[in-house]
Design an enzyme around this catalytic site. Sequence first.
Site, PDB file in Angstrom:
ATOM      1  N   ASN A 165       0.837  -1.197   0.000  1.00 28.78           N
ATOM      2  CA  ASN A 165       0.000   0.000   0.000  1.00 28.78           C
ATOM      3  C   ASN A 165       0.872   1.249   0.000  1.00 28.78           C
ATOM      4  OD1 ASN A 165      -0.265  -1.325   2.890  1.00 28.78           O
ATOM      5  ND2 ASN A 165      -0.738   0.814   3.307  1.00 28.78           N
ATOM      6  N   ASP A 166       0.716   2.167   0.926  1.00 28.11           N
ATOM      7  CA  ASP A 166       1.276   3.520   0.831  1.00 28.11           C
ATOM      8  C   ASP A 166       2.725   3.595   0.346  1.00 28.11           C
ATOM      9  OD1 ASP A 166      -1.041   3.712   2.279  1.00 28.11           O
ATOM     10  OD2 ASP A 166      -0.131   4.628   4.040  1.00 28.11           O
ATOM     11  N   PRO A 167       3.024   4.566  -0.542  1.00 24.53           N
ATOM     12  CA  PRO A 167       4.432   4.901  -0.795  1.00 24.53           C
ATOM     13  C   PRO A 167       5.028   5.544   0.452  1.00 24.53           C
ATOM     14  CG  PRO A 167       2.995   6.487  -1.891  1.00 24.53           C
ATOM     15  CD  PRO A 167       2.106   5.412  -1.328  1.00 24.53           C
TER      16      PRO A 167
END
Length: 668
Positions: free
Chosen positions: A52-54
């Site tokens: 998920n998130d960078p």
Amino acid sequence: MKYNILKIVVCSLVISLWSCKDNTKDLTTSEKYYTEQHRPQFHFSPEENWMNDPNGMVYYEGEYHLFYQYYPDSTVWGPMHWGHAISEDLVHWEHLPIALFPDEHGLIFSGSAVVDWDNTTGFGVEGNPPLVAIFSYHDMEGERSGRDDYQTQGIAYSNDKGRSWTKYEGNPVIGNPGVRDFRDPKVIWHKDSKQWIMAVAALDHLKFYGSPNLKDWTYLSEFGKELGSHDGVWECPDLFPMKSDNGKEYWVLIENMNPGNPNGGSGTQYFIGQFDGVQFTVDEQFMKLLAHEDAIVPEGVVFESFENGYENWTIEGDAFGESTANGSLGSQMEVSGFTGKRLANSFVGGDQATGKIKSKPFTVSNKAINFLIGGGNHRGRTYISLLIDGNVVRQTEGKNSEQLLWTGWDVTAYIGQEAQIEIVDQYEGSWGHILIDEITFADQVASAARSGSVWLDAGRDNYAGVTWSDVPESDGRRIFLGWLSNWSYAQVVPTEKWRSAMTIPWSLSINHVDGIPRLVGEPIKELERLAADEWKIVEDIAKVPESGIYEIKGTSAQLDGFSISLSNSVDEQVVFSYKDGNFSFDRSKSGDTSFSPDFAGIPTTERISKNDVVSMHAYIDHSSIEIFLDNGQNVFTELFFPSSLYTEIEIKGLSELKIRELNNIWRQ
């Protein structure tokens, strides 16, 4: 976003095993590499399992580092690590071994990274500056026990260009101030005040901290409790200065939020103003876009106020207790926004308790059923629903807030039918409770008061986006990257080996529209390297490249409307259109939408530009489209999962339409 898993037990033994695990392997260059159905061909995606998130995006000595939230053992969210990749051009990527593993302080949630050029930390060696990662710890045991202080901030450093990392022995460097959701630190060096600044999300607002050395932090201020959308939990902030099209310097504050996207699920809002090293202040002109909207609470007949307990309800489980609650359940919970003295509250048994209550049958007599709601945002787990013939026909979750807000359902279609209301808590993790009060029958749907909000992307699949640190000033760009998904369905999309990708990188700028500064995003220039052939002019109906990866450019002077439809041989299609001053994207017939009731639908947004001609630039991959309108003043990022590639394009109302095939970045 950090999706909280129900029954993960994190003990020191398991953490030790994680930290010793070797997840590296030789990469293959075979023809089968990155060829799974729906696999992105020019977007970054992990070789396998969940992403998920960078995180930790930083540039150093010719390399763009991309870290990301990663679970190496499954295609659904689990104990978070930092995955790692590097690129010299932001287009082609090299996978590296996992950078950060969970430890005795907890899982490794989102954060940022910087080059400590002046070695303020003392971590550097032989005159070389260290890379420093700043991240959130998430203590699963603390969450499961019902504490509010289970998220803290830690740091780690590298002296070999990010290939290996050492965690600071003094972690955590910032303890929890008593906020349940306290995470995702973005750190920058503020030249004027000569200190490091951290922006960290704190439930429904931001907190700013300052430090001379990344180890010792002082609280500075907070921002956002009264501004922007608060329909979900604030996450993944970013803060940076930028000159606008008229030469004025502003500060941009990006704030991701889940849920709360006007078109559904998670999304990215932003603010433009000034930052003085202590406080962020919204620009006076930008403030015009944040106008307050009053609540709509129609008069009606109260069906249930919960002042007399659950005498008209059946109770299952131990979450709701034997009677209604007064809103205050010790130091762990202080509820606001309810009416009278009591409400339905499933925290009576704590977050780990489960149960449900069901009303006696009644006949739907009005057009709307309204209610106050708070508590957890877990679709299908913490909710209030309307049952007709025992089937759920309406359902609403909380927004991870202890404040109850007005909302409701349009039930016109069910007038005259017998119904029941069910309030359910089947979630045992953080925010594993639901709050309901003042269920009312009325002739208009209620809505909560809200501040206006401004969103970076009108689509549903661009979340947790932040920008690269330490890009050389000579480059002159602020480069943005987001997670190409949405928490409403990210864990159930129809991919098997891997799950999730990143957006293409954007170059951000500030342009004025009617005197108001707005953030604009356009594809980075490096994407030109993907071009496989020259632009081709197409009209009306045409074949698209068989590879299924291409870009489209076009303009329209027909402000009364235009549309583009991409389709395949089995009549699956997506349609992007412009009409009556609004852009919209329809993926209801795009292919597989069965995995989530939230996936189909038609997101819409008002056009920002005032120009007479609409311009469009779109990038199409095997399972996504990113559409930049009017040089990025409006953007749509959307996923789709067709059974076969879209092979035809149908055009209405557009001129000068061009199409160009793109190269695959993984097999060349």
